[in-house]
Every structure is written in C-alpha cells, then in structure tokens.
Motif scaffolding. Structure first.
Motif, PDB file in Angstrom:
ATOM      1  N   THR A   1       0.775  -1.213  -0.207  1.00  0.00           N
ATOM      2  CA  THR A   1       0.181   0.023  -0.066  1.00  0.00           C
ATOM      3  C   THR A   1       0.906   1.288   0.202  1.00  0.00           C
ATOM      4  O   THR A   1       1.625   1.476   0.883  1.00  0.00           O
ATOM      5  CB  THR A   1      -0.878  -0.122   1.039  1.00  0.00           C
ATOM      6  OG1 THR A   1      -1.591  -0.894   1.035  1.00  0.00           O
ATOM      7  CG2 THR A   1      -1.907   1.286   1.176  1.00  0.00           C
ATOM      8  N   LEU A   2       0.830   2.145  -0.998  1.00  0.00           N
ATOM      9  CA  LEU A   2       1.572   3.340  -1.045  1.00  0.00           C
ATOM     10  C   LEU A   2       0.711   4.406  -0.562  1.00  0.00           C
ATOM     11  O   LEU A   2      -0.523   4.734  -1.265  1.00  0.00           O
ATOM     12  CB  LEU A   2       2.009   3.332  -2.473  1.00  0.00           C
ATOM     13  CG  LEU A   2       2.638   2.220  -3.006  1.00  0.00           C
ATOM     14  CD1 LEU A   2       3.382   2.484  -4.706  1.00  0.00           C
ATOM     15  CD2 LEU A   2       3.965   1.946  -2.068  1.00  0.00           C
ATOM     16  N   ILE A   3       1.338   5.469   0.374  1.00  0.00           N
ATOM     17  CA  ILE A   3       0.907   6.583   0.514  1.00  0.00           C
ATOM     18  C   ILE A   3       1.615   7.424  -0.466  1.00  0.00           C
ATOM     19  O   ILE A   3       2.708   7.991  -0.172  1.00  0.00           O
ATOM     20  CB  ILE A   3       0.908   6.859   1.956  1.00  0.00           C
ATOM     21  CG1 ILE A   3      -0.044   5.787   2.715  1.00  0.00           C
ATOM     22  CG2 ILE A   3       0.372   8.256   2.438  1.00  0.00           C
ATOM     23  CD1 ILE A   3       0.557   5.694   4.125  1.00  0.00           C
ATOM     24  N   MET A   4       0.951   8.135  -1.578  1.00  0.00           N
ATOM     25  CA  MET A   4       1.568   8.742  -2.369  1.00  0.00           C
ATOM     26  C   MET A   4       1.490  10.215  -2.237  1.00  0.00           C
ATOM     27  O   MET A   4       0.192  10.808  -2.095  1.00  0.00           O
ATOM     28  CB  MET A   4       0.894   8.375  -3.703  1.00  0.00           C
ATOM     29  CG  MET A   4       1.846   8.629  -5.064  1.00  0.00           C
ATOM     30  SD  MET A   4       2.881   7.462  -5.106  1.00  0.00           S
ATOM     31  CE  MET A   4       2.073   6.006  -5.819  1.00  0.00           C
ATOM     32  N   THR A   5       2.566  10.993  -2.012  1.00  0.00           N
ATOM     33  CA  THR A   5       2.593  12.540  -1.861  1.00  0.00           C
ATOM     34  C   THR A   5       3.579  13.208  -2.756  1.00  0.00           C
ATOM     35  O   THR A   5       4.364  12.484  -3.280  1.00  0.00           O
ATOM     36  CB  THR A   5       2.976  12.464  -0.265  1.00  0.00           C
ATOM     37  OG1 THR A   5       4.382  12.366   0.127  1.00  0.00           O
ATOM     38  CG2 THR A   5       2.127  11.926   0.811  1.00  0.00           C
ATOM     39  N   GLY A   6       3.500  14.509  -2.590  1.00  0.00           N
ATOM     40  CA  GLY A   6       4.217  15.401  -2.970  1.00  0.00           C
ATOM     41  C   GLY A   6       3.698  16.054  -4.368  1.00  0.00           C
ATOM     42  O   GLY A   6       2.816  16.112  -4.710  1.00  0.00           O
ATOM     43  N   LEU A   7       4.996  16.242  -5.069  1.00  0.00           N
ATOM     44  CA  LEU A   7       4.584  17.163  -6.668  1.00  0.00           C
ATOM     45  C   LEU A   7       4.872  16.223  -8.082  1.00  0.00           C
ATOM     46  O   LEU A   7       6.032  15.527  -7.887  1.00  0.00           O
ATOM     47  CB  LEU A   7       5.653  18.262  -6.477  1.00  0.00           C
ATOM     48  CG  LEU A   7       5.539  19.168  -5.391  1.00  0.00           C
ATOM     49  CD1 LEU A   7       6.688  20.247  -5.273  1.00  0.00           C
ATOM     50  CD2 LEU A   7       4.405  19.839  -5.272  1.00  0.00           C
ATOM     51  N   HIS A   8       4.140  16.377  -8.794  1.00  0.00           N
ATOM     52  CA  HIS A   8       2.904  17.145  -8.767  1.00  0.00           C
ATOM     53  C   HIS A   8       1.739  16.128  -9.031  1.00  0.00           C
ATOM     54  O   HIS A   8       2.003  15.243  -9.569  1.00  0.00           O
ATOM     55  CB  HIS A   8       2.908  18.352  -9.974  1.00  0.00           C
ATOM     56  CG  HIS A   8       3.984  19.495  -9.744  1.00  0.00           C
ATOM     57  ND1 HIS A   8       5.204  18.913 -10.461  1.00  0.00           N
ATOM     58  CD2 HIS A   8       4.061  20.492  -9.253  1.00  0.00           C
ATOM     59  CE1 HIS A   8       6.248  19.903  -9.966  1.00  0.00           C
ATOM     60  NE2 HIS A   8       5.543  20.778  -9.464  1.00  0.00           N
ATOM     61  N   ALA A   9       0.681  16.453  -8.526  1.00  0.00           N
ATOM     62  CA  ALA A   9      -0.669  15.680  -8.642  1.00  0.00           C
ATOM     63  C   ALA A   9      -0.834  15.431 -10.034  1.00  0.00           C
ATOM     64  O   ALA A   9      -1.162  14.241 -10.166  1.00  0.00           O
ATOM     65  CB  ALA A   9      -1.741  16.363  -7.919  1.00  0.00           C
ATOM     66  N   ASN A  10      -0.614  16.105 -10.955  1.00  0.00           N
ATOM     67  CA  ASN A  10      -1.083  15.798 -12.568  1.00  0.00           C
ATOM     68  C   ASN A  10       0.112  15.261 -13.041  1.00  0.00           C
ATOM     69  O   ASN A  10       0.068  15.286 -14.343  1.00  0.00           O
ATOM     70  CB  ASN A  10      -1.620  17.193 -13.113  1.00  0.00           C
ATOM     71  CG  ASN A  10      -0.711  18.253 -13.152  1.00  0.00           C
ATOM     72  OD1 ASN A  10       0.188  18.428 -11.980  1.00  0.00           O
ATOM     73  ND2 ASN A  10      -0.621  18.893 -14.133  1.00  0.00           N
ATOM     74  N   MET A  11       1.405  15.273 -12.511  1.00  0.00           N
ATOM     75  CA  MET A  11       2.630  14.637 -13.327  1.00  0.00           C
ATOM     76  C   MET A  11       3.368  13.669 -12.669  1.00  0.00           C
ATOM     77  O   MET A  11       3.038  12.536 -12.809  1.00  0.00           O
ATOM     78  CB  MET A  11       3.468  15.873 -13.679  1.00  0.00           C
ATOM     79  CG  MET A  11       3.114  16.986 -14.720  1.00  0.00           C
ATOM     80  SD  MET A  11       4.076  18.338 -15.037  1.00  0.00           S
ATOM     81  CE  MET A  11       3.598  19.501 -13.849  1.00  0.00           C
ATOM     82  N   CYS A  12       4.217  13.969 -11.754  1.00  0.00           N
ATOM     83  CA  CYS A  12       4.995  12.835 -11.276  1.00  0.00           C
ATOM     84  C   CYS A  12       4.365  12.025 -10.574  1.00  0.00           C
ATOM     85  O   CYS A  12       4.432  10.537 -10.185  1.00  0.00           O
ATOM     86  CB  CYS A  12       6.264  13.287 -10.576  1.00  0.00           C
ATOM     87  SG  CYS A  12       7.624  13.854 -11.880  1.00  0.00           S
ATOM     88  N   VAL A  13       3.439  12.303  -9.563  1.00  0.00           N
ATOM     89  CA  VAL A  13       2.393  11.667  -8.681  1.00  0.00           C
ATOM     90  C   VAL A  13       1.740  10.809  -9.550  1.00  0.00           C
ATOM     91  O   VAL A  13       1.282   9.641  -9.316  1.00  0.00           O
ATOM     92  CB  VAL A  13       1.668  12.544  -7.661  1.00  0.00           C
ATOM     93  CG1 VAL A  13       0.794  11.738  -6.957  1.00  0.00           C
ATOM     94  CG2 VAL A  13       2.747  13.379  -6.882  1.00  0.00           C
ATOM     95  N   ARG A  14       1.115  11.524 -10.984  1.00  0.00           N
ATOM     96  CA  ARG A  14       0.207  10.616 -11.550  1.00  0.00           C
ATOM     97  C   ARG A  14       1.003   9.555 -12.261  1.00  0.00           C
ATOM     98  O   ARG A  14       0.472   8.413 -12.379  1.00  0.00           O
ATOM     99  CB  ARG A  14      -0.315  11.650 -12.656  1.00  0.00           C
ATOM    100  CG  ARG A  14      -0.834  10.939 -13.788  1.00  0.00           C
ATOM    101  CD  ARG A  14      -1.848  11.980 -14.514  1.00  0.00           C
ATOM    102  NE  ARG A  14      -2.319  11.580 -15.857  1.00  0.00           N
ATOM    103  CZ  ARG A  14      -3.024  12.239 -16.744  1.00  0.00           C
ATOM    104  NH1 ARG A  14      -3.305  13.397 -16.304  1.00  0.00           N
ATOM    105  NH2 ARG A  14      -3.377  11.868 -17.858  1.00  0.00           N
ATOM    106  N   HIS A  15       2.192   9.837 -12.706  1.00  0.00           N
ATOM    107  CA  HIS A  15       2.629   8.797 -13.433  1.00  0.00           C
ATOM    108  C   HIS A  15       3.628   7.708 -12.372  1.00  0.00           C
ATOM    109  O   HIS A  15       3.268   6.551 -13.023  1.00  0.00           O
ATOM    110  CB  HIS A  15       3.971   9.271 -14.314  1.00  0.00           C
ATOM    111  CG  HIS A  15       3.327  10.082 -15.529  1.00  0.00           C
ATOM    112  ND1 HIS A  15       3.218   9.572 -16.670  1.00  0.00           N
ATOM    113  CD2 HIS A  15       3.358  11.354 -15.796  1.00  0.00           C
ATOM    114  CE1 HIS A  15       2.542  10.500 -17.435  1.00  0.00           C
ATOM    115  NE2 HIS A  15       2.858  11.607 -16.864  1.00  0.00           N
TER     116      HIS A  15
END
Ligand code: ZN
Length: 181
Positions: free
Chosen positions: A114-128
């Motif tokens: 289970t990954l708690i995904m945080t940081g930058l950016h919601a629409n780029m690196c967090v998304r990919h």
C-alpha cells in the motif's frame, strides 16, 4: 490491511523554491512533515522518489529546462522534510518513480503493498508514479493535503484522474496518521 510506505515525490529545492518553483507547494509542507514524522515513529518506511537529472543528457530537460541536476542544491530535498536515518532515497530520471529505478524491488523486499503517495505534482510525477503503482497492483492512498500542482485546475483534475483511473483512495494526512497507530 497490508503494509504501507510513504512515498515523497520531488519535494526538492528546485520544485519548491527554485527554478521550477510551485508556490502552492508551501501548503503541503506542514502536513507532510507530520506524516513523515509519524511514519518514522510507527515503523512505516519513508521513501523519497527524487528527480535527479543529467545535464545535457535527459530529454525531459528539453521540455522543462534544467532542474534537479545531479550534484546541485536544487536536487536536494527541502530542509523542512529532510530525509532521516533509515529513510530511503531513490533517484529517478523520468516522471515515474518506478521507471528504471530501484523502487519496485525495494517495496517487494519491504513487503509493502500500500503506497501513500505524496509530493509534486498531482498531475505529473504523482500521476505517472501512480500509474506504475497501479500496473504493479499496489493499493494507492493519496492525502489531499499532501500533494499539489501548479494550478487549482491541475490539482483538482489531477486528484480526480488518480481516483478514477488508478483507483487511488483520496484521503487526508490526519486520516492516514490515525491508521498508523
Ligand atoms: Zn524532472
């Protein structure tokens, strides 16, 4: 409930105050600090997924200009969220923290699902990064006060996409901390 890890993506000097500065990133620093500290206390692995580019080599730099160059201050995690002993730092040269990196192997060895995904950016690196996490079958939790983007539209649209396409559960830092204990 499986084993969790906190993934902190690109909270680097260049993205927060430097060449690709995102003013909105300031908002998530205090909650992320609480989340990371609580994770450490509760034995939840903290993994930094950090841009680290080779000047004159990485194609991504043609799109964004030089940023997070290897060996520079800009490529370091911001002072407020500095890695501590026992944390993991995994450099990446593309948007996804999984692409050609050590991340999946490390998560396997840690027994994390289970990954708690945080940081930058919601629409780029967090998304990919979430895309690859979804492909590998990880469960994805995203605290809405733990990620940001350059604009409100990118932030809202980014979270919406993560929920819809990768089944990310949109939650909050406080909710996640509650479940650590
Ligand atoms: Zn980059």
């Amino acid at each position: 409930m499986g084993k969790k890890a906190v993934i902190v993506i690109d909270m680097l000097n260049d993205f927060v105050t430097g060449t690709l500065k995102c003013d909105r990133a300031q908002r998530i620093i205090p909650p992320l600090k609480r989340l990371i500290e609580s994770a450490r206390v509760n034995g939840v692995p903290v993994i930094y997924s950090n841009d680290l580019h080779y000047k004159g080599v990485d194609k991504e730099l043609n799109l964004w200009g030089d940023h997070a160059l290897a060996g520079t201050k800009g490529a370091e995690v911001i002072e407020e969220l500095k890695p501590a002993e026992g944390d993991f730092i995994i450099p990446k040269r593309r948007y996804s923290g999984f692409f050609q990196t050590d991340l999946h192997l490390l998560l396997r060895e840690l027994g994390v699902d289970t990954l708690i995904m945080t940081g930058l950016h919601a629409n780029m690196c967090v998304r990919h990064t979430s895309a690859d996490a979804f492909y590998w079958g990880y469960r994805i939790l995203i605290p809405k006060d733990g990620t940001e983007a350059f604009t409100e539209e990118d932030y809202v649209g980014g979270l919406d996409y993560l929920a819809k396409v990768y089944g990310a559960e949109i939650t909050s830092v406080d909710e996640i901390i509650k479940e650590f204990a």
